[in-house]
Design an enzyme around this catalytic site. Structure first.
Site: not given
Length: 392
Positions: A69-70, A149, A177, A197, A199, A235, A323
């Site tokens: 996401g970042t 978040n 989120q 994202s 995860h 890649t 974070c």
């Protein structure tokens, strides 16, 4: 161990791991190669792209894979700034964005861009009317997150998009989120870009995406090869991509990870805490919030101390964004809500997923009651606060 920090990260589903494993050991070829052995990797990547696109009602050609996401947020803001630098240097965002957005904006400020940080109400929601008033002739982008978040509030993104598009301004939303937790339809939202994202929805870490609406000519910020249709060099992480795709497929089948069940757990948690612990507030809107997000602020306590005490009882939670863990003071999100100082430092966030149970929530409430009472019994500050309340 009771894990109630799913906004920080989620466990990877067994079926996701199972889906990923062959791409470490058997289908490990570089998908950019033209020989037949690379076909399996390409097929896995294409199928994952389709699963993800189906979840948000996008076209597969609008999905670009990133490292998370970042990176996606950085790409959306800096790519827009580079693409539209001839049109203007004004960007609008909110005061409660993730640091991936706010710090990207701070970097752009150093390059001569002007950033407007819109306030939020005490409910943690951006007023679309503020967006309308903030747009100028040199505005090139509005970036407002879909769901916060820290406090879980869901923003009126479709209303904001309609306002911005009246002035031909691009719109990006950080949906990290929201992805997998609430319904997302990019056609109804009509956003130009969207970040997500893996995860945060039971997929692997180090895997994200940027949705870029067909017709939006966004500049790339990664220089190198021709991967991702020459938009994102490097890649491709095929096992991660395949895992992300499987997580999205499971999410669609589970109706956003059983959001109705999670919402019931959340509401039960909130009711018990607010009924059984005095001088506590719930941060953000109750109705317009993510199903599993619960953010409390306890008067005259330190959130980190509560977190440590809960950890000793086998309960994982947080005081805000992972974070920003370890930072002292009040988070920028809590500060933006203008919560009274007596409460702001005592903020603790719990985030629930479909593997949590009512028994776990009840155990956590009992632990909270014990911890809050113990800490307040030792707090002269809290005794003075209660005395002031009685005098009123």
């Amino acid at each position: 161990m009771i894990y109630l920090d799913n906004a920080a990260t989620t466990s990877v589903y067994d079926d996701v791991i199972k889906e990923m494993l062959p791409y470490f050991t058997m289908e490990y070829a570089n998908p950019s190669e033209i020989y037949s052995y690379a076909t399996g990797a390409r097929k896995g990547m294409n199928m994952a792209r389709k699963h993800i696109a189906d979840l948000i009602n996008a076209d597969s050609t609008e999905i670009y894979f990133t490292s998370g996401g970042t990176e996606s947020d950085n790409w959306a803001l800096k790519g827009t700034a580079y693409t539209l630098r001839g049109n203007g240097k004004h960007i609008i965002t909110s005061a409660i964005e993730h640091h991936a957005v706010t710090n990207s904006c701070r970097q752009l400020e150093k390059l001569g861009y002007e950033i407007t940080f819109l306030p939020v109400g005490t409910n943690g929601i951006v007023d679309p009317a503020h967006v309308r008033r903030a747009i100028r002739n040199d505005t090139i982008l509005v970036s407002v997150m879909m769901a916060n978040n820290e406090i879980g509030t869901i923003q009126p993104v479709s209303e904001i998009t309609a306002i911005a598009h009246e002035r031909n301004v691009w719109v990006h939303t950080d949906a990290v989120q929201a992805f997998g937790n609430i319904d997302i339809d990019v056609k109804k939202l009509n956003v130009d870009m969207l970040s997500a994202s893996a995860h945060k929805c039971h997929g692997p870490k180090g895997m994200g995406l940027l949705y870029v609406k067909n017709g939006v000519k966004l500049s790339h910020i990664m220089s190198g090869g021709k991967q991702e249709r020459a938009m994102r060099a490097g890649t491709e992480n095929i096992p991660g991509i395949v895992g992300f795709g499987k997580a999205a497929q499971i999410c669609k089948e589970k109706d956003n990870y059983n959001s109705e069940y999670i919402t019931k757990l959340r509401n039960h948690f909130i009711k018990r805490v607010t009924d059984e612990i005095e001088n506590v507030i719930v941060n953000g809107s109750i109705d317009k919030r993510l199903p599993g997000n619960v953010s409390f602020s306890f008067a005259c306590l330190d959130g980190e101390m509560i977190q440590i005490q809960l950890d000793m009882k086998g309960i994982c939670c947080s005081t805000g964004s992972a974070c920003n863990a370890g930072s002292s003071g009040i988070s920028h999100v809590i500060a933006a809500l203008h919560i009274p100082e007596e409460y702001a430092y005592g903020t603790v966030r719990f985030t629930i997923c479909d593997s949590n149970t009512c028994e776990e929530i009840d155990y956590t409430v009992e632990a909270l009651k014990e911890i809050v009472k113990k800490l307040r019994d030792m707090s002269a500050r809290y005794k003075a606060y209660k005395g002031r309340l009685k005098m009123r």
